[in-house]
Scaffold this active site. Structure first.
Site, PDB file in Angstrom:
ATOM      1  N   GLY A  56       1.111  -1.238  -0.329  1.00 41.51           N
ATOM      2  CA  GLY A  56       0.144   0.272  -0.435  1.00 41.51           C
ATOM      3  C   GLY A  56       1.346   1.565   0.051  1.00 41.51           C
ATOM      4  O   GLY A  56       1.107   2.271  -0.540  1.00 41.51           O
ATOM      5  N   HIS A  57       2.288   1.010   1.079  1.00 41.22           N
ATOM      6  CA  HIS A  57       2.410   2.206   1.201  1.00 41.22           C
ATOM      7  C   HIS A  57       3.607   3.059  -0.204  1.00 41.22           C
ATOM      8  O   HIS A  57       3.884   3.249  -0.821  1.00 41.22           O
ATOM      9  CB  HIS A  57       3.589   2.682   2.314  1.00 41.22           C
ATOM     10  CG  HIS A  57       3.088   1.748   3.691  1.00 41.22           C
ATOM     11  ND1 HIS A  57       3.267   0.971   4.395  1.00 41.22           N
ATOM     12  CD2 HIS A  57       2.781   2.873   4.143  1.00 41.22           C
ATOM     13  CE1 HIS A  57       2.768   0.970   5.681  1.00 41.22           C
ATOM     14  NE2 HIS A  57       2.172   2.408   5.469  1.00 41.22           N
TER      15      HIS A  57
HETATM   16  P1  AMP Z   1       0.132   4.950   7.625  1.00 39.98           P
HETATM   17  O1  AMP Z   1       2.111   4.197   7.732  1.00 39.98           O
HETATM   18  O2  AMP Z   1      -0.512   3.658   7.707  1.00 39.98           O
HETATM   19  O3  AMP Z   1      -0.083   5.560   8.077  1.00 39.98           O
HETATM   20  O4  AMP Z   1      -0.093   4.834   5.932  1.00 39.98           O
HETATM   21  C1  AMP Z   1       0.496   5.767   4.625  1.00 39.98           C
HETATM   22  C2  AMP Z   1      -0.035   5.889   4.176  1.00 39.98           C
HETATM   23  O5  AMP Z   1      -0.395   4.802   3.406  1.00 39.98           O
HETATM   24  C3  AMP Z   1      -1.511   6.739   4.456  1.00 39.98           C
HETATM   25  O6  AMP Z   1      -1.315   7.474   3.069  1.00 39.98           O
HETATM   26  C4  AMP Z   1      -2.380   5.702   3.987  1.00 39.98           C
HETATM   27  O7  AMP Z   1      -3.607   5.842   3.200  1.00 39.98           O
HETATM   28  C5  AMP Z   1      -1.587   5.060   2.737  1.00 39.98           C
HETATM   29  N1  AMP Z   1      -2.078   3.572   3.005  1.00 39.98           N
HETATM   30  C6  AMP Z   1      -1.992   2.600   4.126  1.00 39.98           C
HETATM   31  N2  AMP Z   1      -2.143   1.412   3.539  1.00 39.98           N
HETATM   32  C7  AMP Z   1      -2.665   1.090   2.051  1.00 39.98           C
HETATM   33  C8  AMP Z   1      -3.851   0.097   1.646  1.00 39.98           C
HETATM   34  N3  AMP Z   1      -3.775  -0.759   1.508  1.00 39.98           N
HETATM   35  N4  AMP Z   1      -3.125   0.958   0.237  1.00 39.98           N
HETATM   36  C9  AMP Z   1      -3.330   1.998   0.170  1.00 39.98           C
HETATM   37  N5  AMP Z   1      -2.630   2.695   0.760  1.00 39.98           N
HETATM   38  C10 AMP Z   1      -2.515   2.961   1.614  1.00 39.98           C
END
Ligand code: AMP
Length: 282
Positions: free
Chosen positions: A37-38
């Site tokens: 995702g990241h």
């Molecule tokens: P986090 O590390 O969980 O704060 O996420 C960092 C960024 O990655 C944020 O903009 C999230 O929305 C994005 N993100 C996290 N998981 C996913 C995913 N499965 N698909 C797309 N973007 C994601």
């Protein structure tokens, strides 16, 4: 060579130099423990921009006192390898003390939008998010910043903040990346036991159920939500925090499914709180 930058001033100098050379800068804010995702955000930034900066910072301001700040998964070494392979030019990895030195006082909040949905169960969470995001924008001075649709409410709040405060940057929101069984990728999936991991697929299944009911002409949000609840309650490890159907533009309640609606849910699987959502064109 990918750079690892810890000092906010160094980060700002790196960006200033790139900007003077006429380079565009894309920022991908994360809390690390990277997954596909990241990386999808990093890939997109690399495609669009001259320089890609990824921040890795587990932001204490967005965790509640009883939340998982301490045990949030961290693995900088592995993250650096993944980021490098994704073409990231610099990782910004500040310490908590550098971001919130003694006597820190300033918080940026977006009214109303921060108090509903996830904000109800996590008071103060979104103010923590918007505060750190403004700091990152100011430190990195990016032209474009990349967020995931996985955190739909977060993305909307940040867009609202950027518009309200005339921030000179563009926000791009990228699609949710999922595991084979539909579970949205998340660093928190690591917390799940094998049994919980199987149950967790029900979040996406519930969203798909709503979508298929809508396609078959069911338009009453309350009916859709109750069918989703029935499905999720079949899983022993699941406890619903909330399920809601709102206008995808501004998170306002909808009486019927028309235009672009956003179906969001937060479900506890054992001790892990997971979120997911889907946009439907009704
Ligand atoms: P986090 O590390 O969980 O704060 O996420 C960092 C960024 O990655 C944020 O903009 C999230 O929305 C994005 N993100 C996290 N998981 C996913 C995913 N499965 N698909 C797309 N973007 C994601």
């Amino acid at each position: 060579m990918m750079k690892l930058i810890r000092d906010p001033r160094q980060m700002h100098l790196f960006s200033a130099k790139a900007r003077r050379a006429g380079r565009t800068i894309g920022l991908v804010p994360t809390m690390g423990y990277l997954h596909e995702g990241h990386l999808s955000l990093a890939h997109r930034a690399r495609r669009d921009m001259d320089i890609t900066v990824m921040s890795i910072f587990v932001n204490p301001a967005q965790f509640g006192p009883k939340e998982d700040l301490k045990k949030y998964p961290r693995d900088l070494k592995h993250d650096m390898k993944l980021a490098k392979d994704a073409g990231v030019d610099a990782i910004f990895y500040p310490s908590t003390e550098a971001m919130y030195p003694d006597g820190y006082k300033t918080y940026v909040g977006v009214r109303e939008l921060s108090d509903i949905l996830c904000g109800r169960s996590r008071p103060g969470h979104f103010t923590g998010v918007t505060t750190v995001v403004v700091k990152l924008f100011n430190i990195v001075e990016c032209d474009v910043v990349y967020f995931g649709q996985k955190d739909a409410q977060q993305a909307l709040i940040i867009k609202k903040m950027a518009a309200d405060l005339n921030m000179p940057l563009k926000i791009k929101v990228m699609p949710i990346i999922r595991e084979k069984d539909g579970l949205a990728m998340s660093s928190r999936n690591k917390y799940l036991s094998p049994g919980e991991r199987r149950d967790a697929a029900v979040l996406h299944k519930a969203l798909l159920l709503a979508k298929s009911l809508i396609r078959r002409g069911r338009k009453a949000p309350a009916y859709l939500v109750s069918r989703m609840k029935d499905l999720i309650r079949k899983k022993k490890s699941a406890r619903i925090d909330y399920i809601d159907i709102v206008d995808a533009r501004d998170l306002s309640p909808v009486k019927s499914i028309k235009g672009k609606v956003l179906i969001l849910l937060a479900v506890w699987i054992g001790k892990t709180r997971l979120i997911d959502n889907i946009i439907i064109n009704g």
